[in-house]
Design a protein around this motif. Structure first.
Motif, PDB file in Angstrom:
ATOM      1  N   VAL A  40       0.871  -1.324   0.102  1.00 41.52           N
ATOM      2  CA  VAL A  40      -0.198   0.103   0.015  1.00 41.52           C
ATOM      3  C   VAL A  40       0.929   1.396   0.032  1.00 41.52           C
ATOM      4  CG1 VAL A  40      -1.702   1.241   1.371  1.00 41.52           C
ATOM      5  CG2 VAL A  40      -2.067  -1.128   0.908  1.00 41.52           C
ATOM      6  N   ILE A  41       1.874   1.182   0.786  1.00 45.21           N
ATOM      7  CA  ILE A  41       2.970   2.635   0.821  1.00 45.21           C
ATOM      8  C   ILE A  41       3.355   2.675  -0.316  1.00 45.21           C
ATOM      9  CG2 ILE A  41       4.828   3.352   1.879  1.00 45.21           C
ATOM     10  CD1 ILE A  41       4.118   1.651   4.669  1.00 45.21           C
ATOM     11  N   THR A  42       4.018   1.375  -1.103  1.00 45.56           N
ATOM     12  CA  THR A  42       4.432   1.447  -2.436  1.00 45.56           C
ATOM     13  C   THR A  42       3.720   2.183  -3.380  1.00 45.56           C
ATOM     14  OG1 THR A  42       5.682  -0.594  -1.880  1.00 45.56           O
ATOM     15  CG2 THR A  42       5.763   0.199  -4.298  1.00 45.56           C
ATOM     16  N   GLN A  43       2.330   1.691  -3.465  1.00 48.49           N
ATOM     17  CA  GLN A  43       1.267   2.063  -4.447  1.00 48.49           C
ATOM     18  C   GLN A  43       1.061   3.607  -4.282  1.00 48.49           C
ATOM     19  OE1 GLN A  43       0.330  -0.112  -6.699  1.00 48.49           O
ATOM     20  NE2 GLN A  43      -0.718   1.883  -7.815  1.00 48.49           N
ATOM     21  N   ASN A  44       0.954   4.040  -2.926  1.00 49.29           N
ATOM     22  CA  ASN A  44       0.409   5.673  -2.471  1.00 49.29           C
ATOM     23  C   ASN A  44       1.683   6.365  -2.936  1.00 49.29           C
ATOM     24  OD1 ASN A  44      -2.013   5.143  -1.577  1.00 49.29           O
ATOM     25  ND2 ASN A  44      -1.237   4.929   0.688  1.00 49.29           N
ATOM     26  N   LYS A  45       3.035   6.004  -2.643  1.00 52.93           N
ATOM     27  CA  LYS A  45       4.042   6.794  -3.005  1.00 52.93           C
ATOM     28  C   LYS A  45       4.203   6.958  -4.633  1.00 52.93           C
ATOM     29  CE  LYS A  45       7.430   6.449   0.831  1.00 52.93           C
ATOM     30  NZ  LYS A  45       8.538   6.854   1.125  1.00 52.93           N
ATOM     31  N   LYS A  46       3.923   5.739  -5.353  1.00 50.71           N
ATOM     32  CA  LYS A  46       3.949   5.851  -6.741  1.00 50.71           C
ATOM     33  C   LYS A  46       2.939   6.994  -7.428  1.00 50.71           C
ATOM     34  CE  LYS A  46       4.899   1.511  -8.797  1.00 50.71           C
ATOM     35  NZ  LYS A  46       4.116   0.033  -9.015  1.00 50.71           N
ATOM     36  N   SER A  47       1.799   7.413  -6.741  1.00 48.27           N
ATOM     37  CA  SER A  47       0.904   8.144  -7.037  1.00 48.27           C
ATOM     38  C   SER A  47       1.140   9.540  -6.405  1.00 48.27           C
ATOM     39  CB  SER A  47      -0.445   7.908  -6.479  1.00 48.27           C
ATOM     40  OG  SER A  47      -0.721   6.628  -7.125  1.00 48.27           O
ATOM     41  N   GLY A  48       2.506   9.883  -5.661  1.00 51.84           N
ATOM     42  CA  GLY A  48       2.733  10.822  -4.717  1.00 51.84           C
ATOM     43  C   GLY A  48       1.950  11.182  -3.322  1.00 51.84           C
ATOM     44  N   LEU A  49       1.185   9.909  -3.140  1.00 49.26           N
ATOM     45  CA  LEU A  49       0.350  10.160  -1.857  1.00 49.26           C
ATOM     46  C   LEU A  49       1.062   9.892  -0.515  1.00 49.26           C
ATOM     47  CD1 LEU A  49      -2.913   8.787  -3.642  1.00 49.26           C
ATOM     48  CD2 LEU A  49      -2.013  11.207  -3.292  1.00 49.26           C
ATOM     49  N   HIS A  50       0.353  10.349   0.412  1.00 51.41           N
ATOM     50  CA  HIS A  50       0.909  10.044   1.965  1.00 51.41           C
ATOM     51  C   HIS A  50       0.251   8.740   2.264  1.00 51.41           C
ATOM     52  CE1 HIS A  50       2.301  14.099   1.448  1.00 51.41           C
ATOM     53  NE2 HIS A  50       1.213  14.705   1.910  1.00 51.41           N
ATOM     54  N   THR A  51       0.836   7.917   3.186  1.00 47.94           N
ATOM     55  CA  THR A  51       0.324   6.923   3.611  1.00 47.94           C
ATOM     56  C   THR A  51       0.064   7.033   5.316  1.00 47.94           C
ATOM     57  OG1 THR A  51       1.328   5.473   2.058  1.00 47.94           O
ATOM     58  CG2 THR A  51       0.161   4.438   3.998  1.00 47.94           C
ATOM     59  N   LEU A  52      -1.123   7.009   5.824  1.00 49.36           N
ATOM     60  CA  LEU A  52      -1.449   7.014   7.381  1.00 49.36           C
ATOM     61  C   LEU A  52      -1.229   5.691   7.882  1.00 49.36           C
ATOM     62  CD1 LEU A  52      -2.273   7.956  10.068  1.00 49.36           C
ATOM     63  CD2 LEU A  52      -4.629   8.338   9.205  1.00 49.36           C
ATOM     64  N   CYS A  53      -0.271   5.301   8.492  1.00 48.14           N
ATOM     65  CA  CYS A  53      -0.252   3.759   8.978  1.00 48.14           C
ATOM     66  C   CYS A  53      -0.619   3.762  10.472  1.00 48.14           C
ATOM     67  CB  CYS A  53       1.194   3.325   8.980  1.00 48.14           C
ATOM     68  SG  CYS A  53       2.132   3.603   7.411  1.00 48.14           S
TER      69      CYS A  53
END
Lengths: 265, 265
Positions: free
Chosen positions: B151-164
């Motif tokens: 999920v973090i990888t996918q979000n980063k690819k789209s420039g997005l932050h991940t709340l964990c």
């Protein structure tokens, strides 16, 4: 004490604030409130002042943005000052700059959180929180809506739901309706032809989230087009892949047609 | 009246509830509370019962999940009944089934929203709400963490932050720490080698969101590894692309190193 406390007013009316927020107001010297980043349809200022036992100064977008919040910062440089904000204070990014400016001036800042439309809509729908992708705002028809369309497309590709906030112009009492949001998205669909927003796309319209009478309706867009959602504010969910427990929730809480069960098994 | 009202307790302590929530409790016949879906570190039950002027029955995960909430449903079939839930009631999906079951029995259900960790963490960080992608929970080391890594990888690819969100076992008082979360993610990194979680990855650790003393620290993972975040609960943000105003916010609110400014211009 040099202090600026941002307090979330929560949703809908003067009872959306937390006990913690109310206590903080009671010990403050200056209490400001802005009412333009979000709509609290049943907020009664007179009653709220009575509850707080404090005089509250309403401030405009101009004071906050054009004058860089000078009035508030000046007040906070001498005494405990509060800025009341609808929802959770920094979900609208508007006030982040004011908080940065305060910290740079050596003013201690704190946040008392409020209930936010972000979690309220998710909660009301019964959809799984961790299945929501990026959130978008759908603008009024005069602004191009390519970005929301692209975000919905991207989220759907990953199976994710999209929470769509619908634009509002608070001083003019103007709200984008759910039907207008569909039209705006359909205009982009006609150009892009990706079949993301069609008559058979499932959507969940939400009216008055956080009030005593919220209304949710899940259906195909073709059936929602003429649905009467009543008074604003509105929001919209465009679901990605639905888990069968989510379908059950939409049938129970959003009056979804039972045929949804057949579609998601 | 046959009614079941789900009320969010908000964050941290007995003052996180809204005025609206408190009013509802006062007119209810049965008041239940669950304390296992989230941790409210400073919640004092005796004081809360005094504030509400009501006796509150704590219920366990077993009552709610194994017995399908029978005790609550039986109570709600005759009189106004309340289930108090930490945060916003349906952000943890646990109680959606109970709400569906109640509606099927003809019991009217309502939600009084509470402040949620979801918006609190976003608010505290000063990062832009609409730049967050899908949320994940990082599990204890005994559970594989491939999903959060993806999920973090996918979000980063789209420039997005991940709340964990970091896992917790409430009855055992066990909390995944921020350092353990890094270790868990680094284990997956070693297998996948995508350079998503390296020593030079930027992260923002958050401790005690919603309390009077939240602590945020933004830095490279190599510098956070030995950082003392103090008492739980913890969460973590893995940012995607940072806007320069977000960098300013991280410097002001999360003690980010000033060299971040050079990295994001």
């Amino acid at each position: 004490m040099k202090e600026l406390v941002f307090i979330g007013l929560g949703l809908n009316d003067e009872y959306g604030i937390t006990l913690k927020g109310l206590e903080e107001i009671k010990t403050a010297t200056n209490v400001f409130m802005e009412t333009y980043t979000s709509h609290m349809p049943n907020f009664n200022m007179q009653n709220f002042e009575k509850i707080c036992n404090k005089k509250i100064q309403t401030i405009t977008r101009q004071t906050l943005e054009e004058e860089n919040g000078k009035q508030i910062l000046t007040a906070a440089e001498t005494d405990k000052t509060i800025l009341l904000v609808p929802g959770d204070p920094f979900i609208a990014t508007t006030h982040v700059t004011l908080r940065i400016d305060a910290e740079k001036l050596g003013i201690h800042t704190r946040i008392i959180h409020g209930t936010s439309i972000m979690s309220a809509i998710v909660s009301l729908s019964g959809l799984h929180n961790y299945k929501f992708g990026k959130t978008v705002t759908i603008p009024f028809p005069e602004t191009p809506a390519e970005t929301p369309y692209n975000v919905i497309t991207q989220n759907k590709k990953s199976g994710l739901h999209t929470l769509c906030l619908l634009d509002l112009k608070e001083p003019e009492n103007r709200y984008l309706t759910i039907n207008q949001a569909f039209e705006t998205l359909q205009t982009v669909e006609m150009q892009k032809q990706k079949k993301i927003i069609t008559q058979n796309t499932i959507a969940i319209g939400v009216a008055r989230a956080g009030s005593n009478y919220p209304l949710l309706k899940a259906d195909f867009i073709k059936n929602l087009d003429n649905f009467d959602f009543g008074a604003p504010p509105y929001s919209l969910i465009l679901p990605g892949d639905l888990h069968f427990t989510e379908v059950d929730a939409l049938i129970a809480f959003a009056d979804a047609p039972v045929e949804f069960k057949r579609l998601f098994r």
